[in-house]
Design a protein around this motif. Sequence first.
Motif, PDB file in Angstrom:
ATOM      1  N   VAL A  38       0.613  -1.327   0.034  1.00 33.00           N
ATOM      2  CA  VAL A  38      -0.128   0.461  -0.145  1.00 33.00           C
ATOM      3  C   VAL A  38       0.789   1.364  -0.331  1.00 33.00           C
ATOM      4  O   VAL A  38       0.502   2.231  -0.509  1.00 33.00           O
ATOM      5  CB  VAL A  38      -0.873   0.428   1.291  1.00 33.00           C
ATOM      6  N   PRO A  39       2.042   1.610   0.730  1.00 32.56           N
ATOM      7  CA  PRO A  39       3.007   2.423   1.090  1.00 32.56           C
ATOM      8  C   PRO A  39       3.373   3.224  -0.333  1.00 32.56           C
ATOM      9  O   PRO A  39       4.140   4.193  -0.682  1.00 32.56           O
ATOM     10  CB  PRO A  39       3.444   2.428   1.429  1.00 32.56           C
ATOM     11  N   HIS A  40       3.343   2.046  -1.159  1.00 34.23           N
ATOM     12  CA  HIS A  40       3.908   2.571  -2.840  1.00 34.23           C
ATOM     13  C   HIS A  40       2.506   3.304  -3.274  1.00 34.23           C
ATOM     14  O   HIS A  40       3.221   3.591  -4.804  1.00 34.23           O
ATOM     15  CB  HIS A  40       4.381   1.507  -4.085  1.00 34.23           C
ATOM     16  N   TRP A  41       1.425   3.112  -3.221  1.00 33.19           N
ATOM     17  CA  TRP A  41       0.476   4.216  -3.917  1.00 33.19           C
ATOM     18  C   TRP A  41       0.622   5.287  -2.865  1.00 33.19           C
ATOM     19  O   TRP A  41      -1.017   6.632  -3.377  1.00 33.19           O
ATOM     20  CB  TRP A  41      -0.676   3.313  -3.822  1.00 33.19           C
ATOM     21  N   LEU A  42       1.018   6.087  -1.965  1.00 36.27           N
ATOM     22  CA  LEU A  42       0.809   7.023  -1.457  1.00 36.27           C
ATOM     23  C   LEU A  42       1.405   8.225  -1.805  1.00 36.27           C
ATOM     24  O   LEU A  42       2.104   8.149  -2.838  1.00 36.27           O
ATOM     25  CB  LEU A  42       1.289   7.007   0.353  1.00 36.27           C
ATOM     26  N   ASP A  43       1.750   8.773  -1.439  1.00 35.04           N
ATOM     27  CA  ASP A  43       2.142  10.080  -1.793  1.00 35.04           C
ATOM     28  C   ASP A  43       3.874  10.340  -1.809  1.00 35.04           C
ATOM     29  O   ASP A  43       4.098   9.603  -0.417  1.00 35.04           O
ATOM     30  CB  ASP A  43       1.374  11.435  -0.974  1.00 35.04           C
ATOM     31  N   PRO A  44       3.951  10.658  -2.787  1.00 33.74           N
ATOM     32  CA  PRO A  44       5.709  10.527  -2.028  1.00 33.74           C
ATOM     33  C   PRO A  44       6.337  11.059  -1.223  1.00 33.74           C
ATOM     34  O   PRO A  44       7.342  10.127  -0.824  1.00 33.74           O
ATOM     35  CB  PRO A  44       6.135  10.760  -3.562  1.00 33.74           C
ATOM     36  N   ALA A  45       5.925  12.521  -1.109  1.00 33.33           N
ATOM     37  CA  ALA A  45       6.434  12.927  -0.158  1.00 33.33           C
ATOM     38  C   ALA A  45       6.153  12.078   1.588  1.00 33.33           C
ATOM     39  O   ALA A  45       6.579  12.081   2.318  1.00 33.33           O
ATOM     40  CB  ALA A  45       5.536  14.449   0.483  1.00 33.33           C
ATOM     41  N   ILE A  46       4.819  10.957   1.073  1.00 28.63           N
ATOM     42  CA  ILE A  46       5.003  10.407   3.033  1.00 28.63           C
ATOM     43  C   ILE A  46       5.179   8.731   2.556  1.00 28.63           C
ATOM     44  O   ILE A  46       4.857   7.879   4.191  1.00 28.63           O
ATOM     45  CB  ILE A  46       3.638  10.855   3.356  1.00 28.63           C
ATOM     46  N   ARG A  47       5.825   8.844   1.794  1.00 29.66           N
ATOM     47  CA  ARG A  47       5.702   7.294   1.429  1.00 29.66           C
ATOM     48  C   ARG A  47       6.771   6.175   2.633  1.00 29.66           C
ATOM     49  O   ARG A  47       6.287   4.828   3.028  1.00 29.66           O
ATOM     50  CB  ARG A  47       6.199   6.521   0.420  1.00 29.66           C
ATOM     51  N   LEU A  48       7.776   6.948   3.206  1.00 35.07           N
ATOM     52  CA  LEU A  48       8.551   6.815   3.656  1.00 35.07           C
ATOM     53  C   LEU A  48       8.641   6.277   5.336  1.00 35.07           C
ATOM     54  O   LEU A  48       8.841   5.915   6.122  1.00 35.07           O
ATOM     55  CB  LEU A  48      10.217   7.453   3.490  1.00 35.07           C
ATOM     56  N   TRP A  49       7.157   7.124   5.420  1.00 37.77           N
ATOM     57  CA  TRP A  49       6.499   7.698   7.143  1.00 37.77           C
ATOM     58  C   TRP A  49       6.457   6.533   7.858  1.00 37.77           C
ATOM     59  O   TRP A  49       6.958   5.980   8.867  1.00 37.77           O
ATOM     60  CB  TRP A  49       5.263   8.094   7.277  1.00 37.77           C
ATOM     61  N   PRO A  50       6.143   5.138   6.965  1.00 40.46           N
ATOM     62  CA  PRO A  50       5.170   3.621   7.766  1.00 40.46           C
ATOM     63  C   PRO A  50       7.198   3.053   8.304  1.00 40.46           C
ATOM     64  O   PRO A  50       6.956   2.872   9.265  1.00 40.46           O
ATOM     65  CB  PRO A  50       4.050   3.503   7.115  1.00 40.46           C
ATOM     66  N   SER A  51       7.399   2.501   7.347  1.00 45.71           N
ATOM     67  CA  SER A  51       8.187   1.746   7.928  1.00 45.71           C
ATOM     68  C   SER A  51       9.419   2.914   8.410  1.00 45.71           C
ATOM     69  O   SER A  51      10.261   2.557   9.501  1.00 45.71           O
ATOM     70  CB  SER A  51       9.550   2.213   6.180  1.00 45.71           C
ATOM     71  N   THR A  52      10.048   4.402   8.240  1.00 50.10           N
ATOM     72  CA  THR A  52      10.320   4.504   9.392  1.00 50.10           C
ATOM     73  C   THR A  52      10.008   5.172   9.906  1.00 50.10           C
ATOM     74  O   THR A  52      10.826   4.941  11.822  1.00 50.10           O
ATOM     75  CB  THR A  52      10.687   6.518   8.900  1.00 50.10           C
ATOM     76  N   GLY A  53       8.804   5.502  10.918  1.00 53.82           N
ATOM     77  CA  GLY A  53       7.495   5.725  11.731  1.00 53.82           C
ATOM     78  C   GLY A  53       8.187   4.166  12.924  1.00 53.82           C
ATOM     79  O   GLY A  53       8.727   3.594  13.849  1.00 53.82           O
ATOM     80  N   MET A  54       8.790   3.081  12.311  1.00 54.01           N
ATOM     81  CA  MET A  54       8.788   1.352  12.226  1.00 54.01           C
ATOM     82  C   MET A  54      10.180   1.105  12.850  1.00 54.01           C
ATOM     83  O   MET A  54      10.228   0.415  13.802  1.00 54.01           O
ATOM     84  CB  MET A  54       8.108   0.682  12.105  1.00 54.01           C
ATOM     85  N   ALA A  55      10.491   1.919  12.169  1.00 47.53           N
ATOM     86  CA  ALA A  55      12.025   2.510  12.435  1.00 47.53           C
ATOM     87  C   ALA A  55      12.780   1.883  13.339  1.00 47.53           C
ATOM     88  O   ALA A  55      13.163   1.618  14.756  1.00 47.53           O
ATOM     89  CB  ALA A  55      12.890   2.135  11.679  1.00 47.53           C
ATOM     90  N   LEU A  56      12.129   3.171  13.867  1.00 48.62           N
ATOM     91  CA  LEU A  56      12.001   4.081  15.711  1.00 48.62           C
ATOM     92  C   LEU A  56      11.770   3.417  16.175  1.00 48.62           C
ATOM     93  O   LEU A  56      11.779   3.058  17.645  1.00 48.62           O
ATOM     94  CB  LEU A  56      11.803   5.530  15.159  1.00 48.62           C
ATOM     95  N   LEU A  57       9.970   3.009  16.036  1.00 43.98           N
ATOM     96  CA  LEU A  57       9.576   2.542  17.749  1.00 43.98           C
ATOM     97  C   LEU A  57      10.056   1.193  17.652  1.00 43.98           C
ATOM     98  O   LEU A  57      10.697   0.692  18.596  1.00 43.98           O
ATOM     99  CB  LEU A  57       8.491   1.810  17.125  1.00 43.98           C
ATOM    100  N   LEU A  58      10.697   0.257  16.748  1.00 43.48           N
ATOM    101  CA  LEU A  58      11.193  -1.389  16.649  1.00 43.48           C
ATOM    102  C   LEU A  58      12.165  -1.202  17.183  1.00 43.48           C
ATOM    103  O   LEU A  58      13.094  -2.176  17.893  1.00 43.48           O
ATOM    104  CB  LEU A  58      10.672  -2.625  15.868  1.00 43.48           C
TER     105      LEU A  58
END
Length: 473
Positions: A38-58
């Motif tokens: 799904v993130p590949h269909w998001l706006d390019p400006a926010i595509r990395l937000w999910p993986s970056t957020g999970m990287a910070l948390l985990l």
Amino acid sequence: MAADGSTTNVLRPTAAAADRRRGKSALFVIACGWAGMVPHWLDPAIRLWPSTGMALLLGGYSVYAVLLPALGRGRAGAARQAAAPNPSPAGIPSPGTSAVDVVVAARDEQAVIGRLVERIAALRYPAGQLQLWVVDDGSSDATPQLLAELRQRFAFLRVLRREADAGGGKSGALNLALQQLQAPWMLVLDADADLQSDSLERLIPWAEAGEWAAVQLRKAVVNPLGNWLTRAQSMEMALDAVVQEGRQSRGGVVELRGNGQLLRREALLAAGGFNEATVTDDLDLSFRLLLQGASIGILWDPPVREEAVLSLAALWRQRQRWAEGGLQRFFDYGPGLLSRQLSRRRRLDLCSFFLLQYAMPVVAMADLLGALLTSTPPLIWPLSFVAFGLSGCSILLGCRRPSEGPVFPPMAPWNLALGIAYLGHWFVVIPWTSLRMALLPKRLVWAKTLHLGESGSADPSAEDASVEDPAVA
């Protein structure tokens, strides 16, 4: 299983349970596929937000739960067990030491069974307090004849026999022995296991002082410098022990690893014995003990030594079984793991490591597929970078730590790079196993790892003769 040893509550496979696992596997694959694509269909400006957020948390939790405790142990210069007030394993007096039953499930183990019995005979332990039970699980080689000869030489050896089609795999063999046991402690070993002569006289008092229901000895590769694959497995075992110690120190979850697991018989009986409906009895038992409030400890020294697999084909079979059993336990016990039966800290620990160990590889494969379909760059790389980086740090800390047993590979840059790159095989094994569990009808089969002994230590091709076998995992 009742207190008298009768098999009343032994967990056995059912068709309904297999169907539920298949449905849960499908949901797991769909959820991870959605998260990766799904993130590949998001706006390019926010595509990395999910993986970056999970990287910070985990990543933050992993630093807290694994790296900081490991660094603390390194500064102290000692293999402390964080679950105080447990005393140091060394120097504990042995008078009044409890009896121990050592149990081995053996199928076609002619290459190693004689060596194992002699190793148990060499253990320092009070006379009459140690018995060795070997379950000959329908062997078709010379194992039965060798055991008959060994029985004449060693009075502490007891031999049980099952037919090859008895069912239940390794769990079935262990349950057969469990019916006969009387000692308060049961030590489960693989046929290729090797212990130091003082292992039991250090392990048992430590387990009793800590009031553990179970203790897992650190696993070490007996042939760490055999080839590049054994070096990588040696580093992986160091990583696993560092992670387990860290999770224990933060009040998280410690898991059993099969070979070298010490079990309080009373707790094992209360949990229903060994689950014959799983391909990994150790991982399954870890969760059942956890859910009944029993505590599991991890002991760095002394280690239990075992053979590493020598070929990629053998590694592929072994890791598929580990992956399937690892997922099965989460699917089987998920409601209990998410309930208030467990503390909030342990639920957080389980969730974090489930996402890192099992979800992330499937999400990464879906991310790669999404990148191909949309002609966009992969997006999971921040989380992958953190996971591999933290794993490399844990390998470095574990392999540089003063330890008994076989030496770890030297932490030269190329060895560390090998250890990190080697972990990438899980990014193939986990997605493949998850997809297979979701799509194919379940066959409850245990893939037997062939033990070669000294005669086969230099011949990787000999391992390729091992086949999936319903007897011993």
